[in-house]
Design a protein around this motif. Sequence first.
Motif, mmCIF file in Angstrom:
data_model
loop_
_atom_site.group_PDB
_atom_site.id
_atom_site.type_symbol
_atom_site.label_atom_id
_atom_site.label_comp_id
_atom_site.label_asym_id
_atom_site.label_seq_id
_atom_site.Cartn_x
_atom_site.Cartn_y
_atom_site.Cartn_z
ATOM 1 N N ALA A 1 -30.592 12.902 -25.956
ATOM 2 C CA ALA A 1 -29.350 12.592 -26.670
ATOM 3 C C ALA A 1 -28.637 11.371 -26.095
ATOM 4 C CB ALA A 1 -28.424 13.809 -26.631
ATOM 5 N N ALA A 2 -29.179 10.812 -25.012
ATOM 6 C CA ALA A 2 -28.505 9.669 -24.379
ATOM 7 C C ALA A 2 -28.793 8.398 -25.176
ATOM 8 C CB ALA A 2 -28.986 9.511 -22.941
ATOM 9 N N ASP A 3 -27.785 7.546 -25.287
ATOM 10 C CA ASP A 3 -27.943 6.305 -26.040
ATOM 11 C C ASP A 3 -27.325 5.164 -25.237
ATOM 12 O OD1 ASP A 3 -28.364 4.411 -27.972
ATOM 13 O OD2 ASP A 3 -26.661 5.033 -29.202
ATOM 14 N N PRO A 4 -28.087 4.204 -24.750
ATOM 15 C CA PRO A 4 -29.519 4.034 -25.032
ATOM 16 C C PRO A 4 -30.433 4.786 -24.061
ATOM 17 C CG PRO A 4 -28.728 2.186 -23.732
ATOM 18 C CD PRO A 4 -27.540 3.083 -23.951
ATOM 19 N N GLY A 5 -29.864 5.514 -23.131
ATOM 20 C CA GLY A 5 -30.689 6.162 -22.105
ATOM 21 C C GLY A 5 -30.954 5.212 -20.960
ATOM 22 N N PRO A 6 -31.382 5.740 -19.830
ATOM 23 C CA PRO A 6 -31.560 4.907 -18.634
ATOM 24 C C PRO A 6 -32.847 4.075 -18.686
ATOM 25 C CG PRO A 6 -32.271 7.146 -18.190
ATOM 26 C CD PRO A 6 -31.715 7.160 -19.587
ATOM 27 N N LEU A 7 -32.819 2.971 -17.939
ATOM 28 C CA LEU A 7 -34.072 2.273 -17.653
ATOM 29 C C LEU A 7 -34.903 3.153 -16.733
ATOM 30 C CD1 LEU A 7 -32.562 -1.244 -16.992
ATOM 31 C CD2 LEU A 7 -34.165 -0.686 -18.844
ATOM 32 N N VAL A 8 -36.218 3.086 -16.910
ATOM 33 C CA VAL A 8 -37.110 3.943 -16.118
ATOM 34 C C VAL A 8 -38.152 3.071 -15.439
ATOM 35 C CG1 VAL A 8 -38.818 5.804 -16.208
ATOM 36 C CG2 VAL A 8 -36.778 5.924 -17.654
ATOM 37 N N THR A 9 -38.265 3.205 -14.109
ATOM 38 C CA THR A 9 -39.308 2.456 -13.419
ATOM 39 C C THR A 9 -40.012 3.331 -12.388
ATOM 40 O OG1 THR A 9 -39.850 0.317 -12.417
ATOM 41 C CG2 THR A 9 -37.988 1.513 -11.468
ATOM 42 N N ALA A 10 -41.110 2.804 -11.841
ATOM 43 C CA ALA A 10 -41.886 3.468 -10.794
ATOM 44 C C ALA A 10 -42.352 2.386 -9.832
ATOM 45 C CB ALA A 10 -43.092 4.189 -11.394
ATOM 46 N N ILE A 11 -42.408 2.708 -8.550
ATOM 47 C CA ILE A 11 -42.692 1.647 -7.561
ATOM 48 C C ILE A 11 -43.996 1.843 -6.789
ATOM 49 C CG2 ILE A 11 -40.224 1.187 -7.289
ATOM 50 C CD1 ILE A 11 -40.358 2.620 -4.556
ATOM 51 N N LYS A 12 -44.712 2.956 -7.016
ATOM 52 C CA LYS A 12 -45.875 3.236 -6.171
ATOM 53 C C LYS A 12 -47.005 2.228 -6.354
ATOM 54 C CE LYS A 12 -45.035 8.105 -5.255
ATOM 55 N NZ LYS A 12 -43.651 8.084 -5.747
ATOM 56 N N GLY A 13 -47.014 1.520 -7.493
ATOM 57 C CA GLY A 13 -47.996 0.458 -7.647
ATOM 58 C C GLY A 13 -47.850 -0.614 -6.570
ATOM 59 N N GLY A 14 -46.674 -0.697 -5.973
ATOM 60 C CA GLY A 14 -46.438 -1.691 -4.931
ATOM 61 C C GLY A 14 -46.946 -1.287 -3.572
ATOM 62 N N MET A 15 -46.623 -0.063 -3.150
ATOM 63 C CA MET A 15 -46.938 0.353 -1.766
ATOM 64 C C MET A 15 -47.758 1.633 -1.703
ATOM 65 S SD MET A 15 -44.095 1.831 -2.813
ATOM 66 C CE MET A 15 -42.848 0.558 -2.677
ATOM 67 N N GLY A 16 -48.248 2.083 -2.860
ATOM 68 C CA GLY A 16 -48.993 3.332 -2.843
ATOM 69 C C GLY A 16 -48.061 4.517 -2.682
ATOM 70 N N HIS A 17 -48.669 5.689 -2.561
ATOM 71 C CA HIS A 17 -47.885 6.909 -2.409
ATOM 72 C C HIS A 17 -47.726 7.164 -0.916
ATOM 73 C CE1 HIS A 17 -46.119 10.683 -2.756
ATOM 74 N NE2 HIS A 17 -46.978 11.326 -3.530
ATOM 75 N N ILE A 18 -46.511 6.913 -0.409
ATOM 76 C CA ILE A 18 -46.320 7.067 1.031
ATOM 77 C C ILE A 18 -45.998 8.514 1.417
ATOM 78 C CG2 ILE A 18 -45.616 4.649 1.252
ATOM 79 C CD1 ILE A 18 -42.749 5.839 1.956
ATOM 80 N N SER A 19 -46.217 9.439 0.512
ATOM 81 C CA SER A 19 -46.165 10.889 0.779
ATOM 82 C C SER A 19 -44.760 11.358 1.113
ATOM 83 C CB SER A 19 -47.179 11.260 1.866
ATOM 84 O OG SER A 19 -48.483 10.910 1.452
ATOM 85 N N GLY A 20 -44.527 11.854 2.328
ATOM 86 C CA GLY A 20 -43.249 12.499 2.641
ATOM 87 C C GLY A 20 -42.042 11.603 2.424
ATOM 88 N N GLY A 21 -42.181 10.320 2.681
ATOM 89 C CA GLY A 21 -41.057 9.403 2.542
ATOM 90 C C GLY A 21 -40.870 8.854 1.136
ATOM 91 N N ALA A 22 -41.741 9.247 0.210
ATOM 92 C CA ALA A 22 -41.756 8.601 -1.108
ATOM 93 C C ALA A 22 -40.421 8.722 -1.835
ATOM 94 C CB ALA A 22 -42.885 9.191 -1.955
ATOM 95 N N GLY A 23 -39.821 9.899 -1.829
ATOM 96 C CA GLY A 23 -38.566 10.092 -2.550
ATOM 97 C C GLY A 23 -37.446 9.256 -1.964
ATOM 98 N N LEU A 24 -37.383 9.202 -0.645
ATOM 99 C CA LEU A 24 -36.324 8.423 0.006
ATOM 100 C C LEU A 24 -36.556 6.920 -0.172
ATOM 101 C CD1 LEU A 24 -33.774 9.211 1.579
ATOM 102 C CD2 LEU A 24 -35.046 8.835 3.692
ATOM 103 N N LEU A 25 -37.826 6.509 -0.235
ATOM 104 C CA LEU A 25 -38.113 5.096 -0.515
ATOM 105 C C LEU A 25 -37.664 4.748 -1.937
ATOM 106 C CD1 LEU A 25 -39.328 2.593 0.855
ATOM 107 C CD2 LEU A 25 -41.475 3.117 -0.291
#
Lengths: 379, 366
Positions: A289-313
């Motif tokens: 229902a959000a208009d226009p809604g948030p921009l959505v991105t992902a960053i793991k393509g840059g540094m891979g999945h750093i596991s435990g720290g991923a959310g804080l990164l």
Amino acid sequence: MSWEITGMSAVCALGDTVADIHGALCSGRSGPAPLSAFDASKYRAGAAYEVPDRLHPGVEEPLRATRWLVRVVREALADAGLPEPDPGLPVLVGTTHREMRTTELWWRHEGPLSPTDLHFTSALHTALGLHHVHTVASACAASLYGLGMATDLIALGEADTVVVAGTDAIPASSFGGFDRIQFPPPDTIRAFDRSRRGMIMGEGAVAVVVRRAGAHLGRVHGRVRGVSMNCDASHPTAPDAAGIVRAIEDAHRRAAVAPDDIDLVVVHGSGTPQSDLAEAVALRDVFKAADPGPLVTAIKGGMGHISGGAGLLNLVVALESVRTRALPAISDLTAPIEEAKDLRLVIGAPAPGPFGTAQVHAVGMGGINAVAIVEGASR
Amino acid sequence: MSAAAAVRTAITGVGWAVAGPGFDPAVALAVRGMRHKDRSSRFAVRVAQWTLEDAGLLSAPELDGAAVVVSSNFGNLDAVCDCVTTIATSCSRDISPMRVPHLSSAVSAAWIALNHGIRGPNLTLCNGASGGLDAVAAARNLIAAGRATAALVIGVEPDTEPVARLHRETGGTRWLDGAVGLVLEPVPQAESRGARIRAEIGGYGRAADEPSAVRAAGATAIRRRLDAEPTVRFGRCSGALGVMQCAMAVERMGDEAVLAVAGAGAGAAGDGSGARAGAGDVSGAEARAGAGDVSGAGAWSGAGAWECDGTSVSALVLTPPRGTAPTPPQGRASTPPRGTAPTPPQGRASTPPQGTAPTPPRRRDT
């Protein structure tokens, strides 16, 4: 209630400051490098996102995750103007693999192991005099779990200042395990792309200093508005969109924000078929229902999945995006999946701000989720 | 007093699953749903069921919003070492896909959540010797912060090949093979559903040394104390130590508060030597033990706990249930269980009191 982030530091394959990592993401730098210390003949995948800091390239070293952790905690405290912290300052360290790489070397008779290497109290005590350390091992949601616990400690009056961190070095066991179950091995991480083939491991550490609002008159990087922590309890490995929806809605409730208040989302975006699908469906549901809604991105393509720290990164990159008014694009995304077609995915080039409020995700194996709502700072 | 301590939190369930003669989890727990689980998860899943039964919470609506908090230091070592052996002797293609989830320390907590539909926070702590007490305090905080309607706290340490090697290399002669569980919930909720409140959580403190931790817990005046007893009985308990201390204290709760201390001992100043010097001294601990005698406060006091990291010490106070007349410990052991599922008789035999405890750990099949 909100909590102020007064210090930040990070290290990963893309760089060793938050600004450098964000800058590299905005310039589109990405791509894993050939395995440097593992025997490449043992795996189908030949690359990972390693931190290139081994003294002798090709020669493995123990305790790298610990080394990075000590470094980022020290830097974040210095950044917060707390170079000599109270010894009782709580430190919540999110980690998936702890020192399992060191454990592997010990098991193969290539190095020593002490039981105290398996948590981070000893190292932080020796280096910085800190003893109130928790090693939070809630899979790849661990560092955002640490953030949620930190906000609770402050809200409950148990502390005014808490350090939250994440650290992991790539263990051969997990690298091999994912190599076993991802075939053909992914060449890049392509979050939300129809052609995505899976996750590539990264490594590194990240730390933030969280303070009770008003306890600090200096510079503030941003504010934590609310953090949710939950579990799907639906499948051992595959994420469940319903559990992610509950995590997002709980975070919104804790932050007292509505979907329309969210300007950008940094998703977990590990590039695996199941995880990306679950996140896309969850975002579609929450923001329908959000208009226009948030921009959505992902960053793991840059540094891979750093596991435990991923959310804080994800969180520190979100705050840097707010500050610089530039949100990095999702790398190697060309053909979004159907479920993501109504999302405002950042494709090709960084999206320009201004931005105010950001939502960041961590989706861990075992259905362990955490979502944080943060906002940029005015000082 | 902190806000967390001001929220009254009760312990309403206790469960044990410790390997011993006649109770090999690899065999006794090889039941439906366990086939692909590692030893740590088998213990954790089994003790979770027994603990929830003990609390009368099995299949209860309160579980939906509850938390799982697991403390373990060595739970995933066998999966990690097994995989790295496979890679060394062969290649990644020969790793069993069923092994992969067990590479994560968090997997035991996730299995428990999955089995019982527990959808609140799912936390795993690997804090060293103090971890069990830290887990109980963390669970209390999750409840106090409004994140969980209840919390299932599990301490688990499996005896596997790498765990045995690590203990031997650090002077250990005996170590735990098992798990212990507690249910925590807010006192008003426990009262309203008619649960038996076994104890309440009091102060908690963590510090670099034992006196500071005890002070931080507000426990300097508490005479009854529990520290090395689980280690005396089972060998090194590591991440399960604090949970076990609480379970033992609860089962013998009289009319006096009990202080549990984990991680104290030689080396607490932080030189790291304590990990070896302190923890291995099980025989010494046994020689000094007479800990089962609860008649006097002195019997609960030790010269210090004998499992020590050399890094930090945690202290936690358990208080008797308020507003009820103290009951002799013997009375508690005979209370009828609330649960319905039968418990294998092996489970009962797994934790013999070994002649020191006045009451055996409670079983669901009593």
